[in-house]
Enzyme design. Structure first.
Site, PDB file in Angstrom:
ATOM      1  N   CYS A   1       1.285  -1.493  -0.415  1.00 15.88           N
ATOM      2  CA  CYS A   1       0.157   0.438   0.004  1.00 15.88           C
ATOM      3  C   CYS A   1       0.759   1.509   0.170  1.00 15.88           C
ATOM      4  O   CYS A   1       1.577   1.355   0.710  1.00 15.88           O
ATOM      5  CB  CYS A   1      -0.977   0.019   1.140  1.00 15.88           C
TER       6      CYS A   1
ATOM      7  N   CYS B   1      -0.050   4.182   2.992  1.00 16.01           N
ATOM      8  CA  CYS B   1      -0.360   3.989   4.040  1.00 16.01           C
ATOM      9  C   CYS B   1       1.914   3.997   4.112  1.00 16.01           C
ATOM     10  O   CYS B   1       2.130   3.791   5.684  1.00 16.01           O
ATOM     11  CB  CYS B   1      -0.131   2.466   4.071  1.00 16.01           C
TER      12      CYS B   1
END
Length: 234
Positions: free
Chosen positions: A32, A35
């Site tokens: 991700c 993230c």
């Protein structure tokens, strides 16, 4: 610095820990990109709280039970816990300003800081002042009740303990108030004598249970006497 939390440690490291300090849960995954952008911001802002908020990370790929519990559909997802419950959340990468606003809502209020300072002071007057601000504060109630028992005021201590649900801590102080003995006393003779009365005498049964509370689970005699009590009652 954030710690990694797993399916196995979530209950202890998040739910239980959040009863003492606010916990921010960063749900992420290695693949991700957003993230990777958000996590350093979370770490920076949480670090600035000087321990008043703590950060944990959960890799959703490695911990599917947590991901399922939160019904994660998109990451990053951030969830805040206080007092054992989720209290706030957001999804998607956020800037430092937005993250700071999110964290600020978790910080103790001025009144909460005042209560904590009074409890840390620990004297009777301070504990009574803490209870004026928060009548149901368990730490203040247990601390004051214990002092009242030591001062020979068991009835006031028991009345104080009735304000809150029973816990391991309150049961020990209540036992001291009712029995008037300390955990260091030799209880064998008393318990042996009470065993013959516990089935028909409510006061004897309560005294027996109170003494076991004072002895505590680490005393090897406690389990033995509990079995004997059960045998006499049933």
């Amino acid at each position: 610095m954030a710690i990694d939390v797993t399916d196995a440690t979530f209950q202890t490291d998040v739910v239980e820990r959040s009863t003492a300090v606010a916990i921010v849960v960063d749900l992420w995954a290695t693949w991700c990109g957003p993230c990777q952008t958000l996590t350093p911001i979370l770490e920076k802002v949480v670090a600035e709280t000087n321990g008043k908020v703590e950060l944990v990370k959960v890799d959703i790929d490695q911990n599917p039970a947590i991901a399922q519990a939160f019904r994660v559909q998109s990451i990053p997802m951030v969830v805040a816990f206080k007092d054992g419950q989720p209290v706030d959340a957001f999804m998607g990468a956020q800037g430092e300003h937005e993250v700071r606003a999110f964290i600020d809502k978790l910080l103790p209020t001025e009144e909460e800081n005042r209560i904590e300072a009074l409890i840390q002071a620990g004297d009777e007057l301070s504990l009574r002042q803490a209870l004026e601000l928060e009548p149901g504060n368990e730490d203040a109630i247990v601390g004051l009740a214990d002092q009242l028992v030591e001062a020979g005021q068991p009835e006031e201590a028991l009345a104080l303990l009735e304000r809150i649900p029973a816990t391991d801590r309150t049961r020990v102080v209540a036992a001291k108030a009712r029995v008037g003995v300390t955990p260091d006393d030799d209880h064998d003779a008393t318990l042996t004598a009470l065993l013959d009365q516990v089935k028909t005498d409510d006061e004897a049964r309560q005294q027996f249970v109170d003494i076991l509370e004072l002895m505590g689970p680490d005393d090897p005699r406690t389990a033995t006497y509990r079995k004997q009590l059960t045998a006499r009652l049933f």
